[in-house]
Enzyme design. Structure first.
Site, PDB file in Angstrom:
ATOM      1  N   GLU A   1       0.826  -1.207   0.000  1.00 26.23           N
ATOM      2  CA  GLU A   1       0.000   0.000   0.000  1.00 26.23           C
ATOM      3  C   GLU A   1       0.860   1.256   0.000  1.00 26.23           C
ATOM      4  OE1 GLU A   1      -2.911  -0.590  -0.764  1.00 26.23           O
ATOM      5  OE2 GLU A   1      -2.979  -2.701  -0.208  1.00 26.23           O
TER       6      GLU A   1
ATOM      7  N   TYR B   1      -1.703  -8.348 -11.365  1.00 24.24           N
ATOM      8  CA  TYR B   1      -0.747  -8.037 -10.293  1.00 24.24           C
ATOM      9  C   TYR B   1       0.587  -8.744 -10.533  1.00 24.24           C
ATOM     10  CZ  TYR B   1      -4.596  -6.227  -7.293  1.00 24.24           C
ATOM     11  OH  TYR B   1      -5.654  -5.518  -6.759  1.00 24.24           O
TER      12      TYR B   1
END
Length: 619
Positions: free
Chosen positions: A309, A396
Site C-alpha cells: 500500500e 498483479y
C-alpha cells in the site's frame, strides 16, 4: 537508515506539479463524465453523518473548468437522492436531469452550466444501501462501544457517496467539513487530526490532486499512535497498540522507497486498521491507507501488505491508470515496487520467497481462467463489464514479471533510473498503457535496437496467458519446503520434518502444495504438529480451512464458522464459500453460516458471495 533530503527547489516544483490543472482525460467506458468538455478541478464537501438513518447528507461544491464553452456538466451518481443543484457563489438555481440507471454504473447527472460557470453545488442524501458505504453497529467493531462508518470508493463506488466525475482520468484537490456525533472521530484521505474534535466537526484538506476512487472516509471509535515523524497508525483503542507494534517498520519502508524511487510527495503516511468487515487487505487511500485487521498476526509476518500500500504512493496514487482498462499500471507496478522495498529491508531471499508464492498462485489462476482468457492480459478491454472483474485477475503478478523482465534485460541501475524518472515526469497525472510504452521506448528501448522484439513486449502487454520468456524466480527456502512436502506425502510424520525455523511463508507454501482431499488422520497429524486450527495467522488459517473443507476435517468446523462470521475480507471469503459450494451438503452448510455472517459483511463482499451461493437477488 539514511534519510533522503530533498532540495527546496525540488519540493517547490513537485508542489506546483500537484496543483496544475489536469490535462484532458481519455474516454472512460465506466464513467458518464465528459471531462474533455467541462472538468472538475476541486471539490468542497460539507457532510453530516447520520448513523441512525445510515445516510450522508450535505453538499458537494464542484469547482469546474469549462474547456469548450459546453452547456452541460456531466457527473456520475448512484444510490443517492439529488435535492437541488445551483451555480456560482450566489447559488443561482439551474436545470438538471438524471439519466437512465445502468448496471454497476449508476446514472448520469447532467447539469446546465454557462461558459463562465466556475462552481456547481449539488445538495444530496445518500441511500442507506449506497455501495461505497458500510454502516457497522457497535457490536461489529473491536471495542463494541460506538458504531462505525467506512467507505470503499475503488473502483466506481465514489459516485454512491459523492456526485463526481468518477473516473481515474480526472484528478482534483479537495476540502471537506464532516459533522459526526460527538465522541466519534472522523478521518479522510487528506490531512488528518491526531486527536478527536470534542464537538464532532472535522475539517480536511487535500492539497494534492487525486482521482475520485481515492476519496475515503472513516468514522468511529478511534485512537492514534505515532510510528515515526511522518507516519502513524489509527485503530480501535483496544487494537491500536498491537497495530503500532506490528507496523513498526513503516518509517523504514518509507525511507527505502524514497531511496529507490524519489521523495514521498504526500506529507504523511498513516494507516488505519478498520473493523474486520473491511472487504480488502488494504486500500491505498493517500495519506491514510485502509487496512484489514487480519494482517495483525502478532509476529509481523504479514506486513508486506503495508509495503504494497505504501508503494501505491508512487504507482497508482502519483501516476494513475487513466481507466480501469489500464489497471496493471497501478497494480503490476506496485507489486514490483513492493518486492524492491522488501528486498531493501529484509534481503533478496525474503523478497524472492514472497514473489514465488505470488507467482505460483498466478499459475493456478491462469489455469482456472484459461490461458486464452482476455482477463489474463495486461491491457484490458472492459467496456460493458464491471471493472471489479479486474481485481482478481493476473495483472498483479504478471505486471510484476513484465517489469522484472525489463529490469533484467537492461540492468537494475538503468531500470531504476528510468523508473524514478517516470514517476517524476508523470507525477500527479493519469497514464494509459500506450503512453507508458511510448515513454519506455524513448527512455530505454530505442537506445537498444532489437530489444523490444527480443523481449516480445507486445505479447506481454496485449497477449493472453504468460509468455514463456518470463523471469525465473528462485527460492532455496521454498525448494527445501518442496522436499518436506514430498517427504510428508511419502509417510514421514509431520513432527519429524524439522520445521522449527520455518517462517509463515514457508508453512504457507507447504500447505498450498498439498493435494486435496487429505485423509482425516493425516490432517489431524498436521494439526497436532502445527496448531493450524487455532493459529492466529489469517493467511495460514485460510489455507488450512480450505483443506479442512475439502477433506471433511470436522475438528476445524468451529474455526471455519468463526472465520467466516468474524471477518469480511473477500480474499478469504470467496474461496472458502466456493469450496463449500462444491457439494450440496457443503452448500447447505455455507448458506446456514452465511445467513448469520451476511449482515456483518461490506456490500462488496455480500454481493459477491450472493453470486457464489446463488442467492435470489444476486447481481
Amino acid at each position: 537508515m539514511r534519510r533522503v533530503t530533498v532540495p527546496s527547489c525540488v519540493v517547490l516544483l513537485l508542489t506546483l506539479a500537484s496543483c496544475a490543472p489536469s490535462p484532458p482525460a481519455p474516454a472512460d467506458p465506466h464513467s458518464f463524465a465528459r471531462p474533455g468538455e467541462v472538468v472538475v478541478d476541486h471539490l468542497d464537501l460539507d457532510l453530516a453523518v447520520d448513523f441512525e438513518r445510515r445516510t450522508l447528507t450535505g453538499k458537494a461544491s464542484l469547482h469546474v473548468i469549462n474547456r469548450t464553452g459546453a452547456k452541460r456538466l456531466w457527473l456520475d451518481v448512484r444510490e443517492m437522492e439529488i435535492r437541488g443543484v445551483t451555480l456560482g457563489r450566489e447559488g443561482t438555481p439551474t436545470t438538471w436531469e438524471l439519466g437512465r440507471e445502468q448496471p454497476f454504473l449508476g446514472r448520469p447527472l447532467a447539469v446546465e452550466v454557462r461558459p463562465d460557470t466556475e462552481i456547481v453545488h449539488v445538495e444530496y442524501t445518500t441511500h442507506p444501501e449506497a455501495a461505497a458505504l458500510q454502516w457497522l453497529e457497535p457490536r461489529m467493531t473491536a471495542g463494541g462501544r460506538q458504531p462505525f462508518l467506512l467507505t470503499q470508493s475503488q473502483s466506481v463506488f465514489a459516485r454512491s457517496w459523492v456526485p463526481c466525475q468518477d473516473t481515474p482520468g480526472v484528478r482534483m484537490t479537495y476540502d471537506a467539513t464532516v459533522r459526526v456525533p460527538p465522541g466519534a472521530w472522523a478521518l479522510m484521505s487528506a490531512e488528518n487530526p491526531q486527536r478527536p474534535a470534542p464537538d464532532g466537526v472535522y475539517s480536511f484538506h487535500m492539497p494534492q490532486r487525486i482521482p475520485s476512487y481515492l476519496l475515503a472516509l472513516a468514522v468511529g471509535d478511534i485512537a492514534f499512535r505515532p510510528l515515526g515523524p511522518r507516519s502513524g497508525v489509527y485503530a480501535d483503542p483496544g487494537v491500536v497498540d498491537a497495530a503500532a507494534w506490528e507496523f513498526a517498520d513503516t518509517a523504514a519502508m518509507m525511507a527505502a522507497a524514497e531511496r529507490l524511487y524519489g521523495p514521498y510527495r504526500w506529507g504523511r503516511y498513516d494507516v488505519i486498521v478498520l473493523p474486520a468487515s473491511f472487504p480488502y487487505g488494504g486500500m491505498e487511500n493517500p495519506r491514510l491507507t485502509f487496512a484489514t485487521p487480519t494482517i495483525l498476526a502478532g509476529d509481523r509476518s504479514l506486513i508486506s501488505l503495508v509495503a504494497h500500500e505504501l508503494a501505491h504512493s508512487w504507482s497508482g496514487n502519483l501516476v494513475t491508470n487513466a481507466s480501469w482498462n489500464d489497471f496493471w499500471l497501478n497494480e503490476g507496478f506496485t507489486v514490483y515496487l513492493e518486492a524492491r522495498i522488501l528486498e531493501e529491508l529484509y534481503g533478496r531471499d525474503y523478497a524472492e520467497m514472497q514473489s514465488l508464492l505470488e507467482f505460483r498462485g498466478m499459475l493456478e489462476e491462469i489455469e482456472d481462467l484459461g490461458a486464452d482468457n482476455p482477463l489474463t492480459r495486461l491491457a484490458l478491454d472492459l467496456a460493458g463489464r464491471d471493472p471489479e472483474d479486474t481485481f482478481d485477475t493476473v495483472v498483479y503478478p504478471k505486471g510484476y514479471l513484465f517489469l522484472r523482465l525489463l529490469e533484467e534485460a537492461v540492468g537494475r541501475e538503468a531500470w531504476d533510473a528510468y523508473l524514478r524518472g517516470y514517476f517524476d515526469r508523470f507525477a500527479f497525472q493519469s497514464m494509459t498503457t500506450e503512453r507508458f510504452l511510448d515513454d519506455l521506448r524513448r527512455g530505454l528501448l530505442d537506445a537498444r535496437p532489437g530489444l523490444e522484439r527480443e523481449l516480445r513486449i507486445d505479447e506481454w502487454v496485449h497477449g493472453s496467458g504468460l509468455p514463456d520468456n518470463h523471469p525465473r524466480i528462485e527460492s532455496a527456502a521454498l525448494a527445501a519446503v518442496d522436499a518436506k512436502v514430498e517427504a510428508w506425502l511419502a509417510g514421514t510424520p509431520a513432527a519429524e520434518l524439522d520445521t522449527r525455523a520455518w517462517t509463515t511463508a514457508e508453512l504457507l507454501h507447504f500447505l498450498r502444495s498439498l493435494p486435496e482431499p487429505l485423509p482425516a488422520e493425516r490432517m489431524a497429524e498436521l494439526d497436532d504438529a502445527f496448531g493450524l486450527t487455532t493459529t492466529g495467522n489469517s493467511e495460514l488459517l485460510h489455507a488450512w480451512l480450505l483443506h479442512a473443507v475439502a477433506g471433511g476435517y470436522r475438528p476445524a468446523d468451529p474455526a471455519l464458522e468463526r472465520f467466516l462470521i468474524g471477518q469480511g475480507r473477500l480474499k478469504f471469503l470467496r474461496p472458502l464459500y466456493r469450496k463449500l459450494a462444491e457439494t450440496e451438503a457443503g452448500r447447505r452448510r455455507a448458506l446456514a453460516i452465511y445467513a448469520r455472517a451476511r449482515p456483518g459483511y461490506h456490500p462488496m463482499s455480500y454481493r459477491e458471495i450472493d453470486e457464489v451461493l446463488g442467492r435470489p437477488g444476486a447481481r
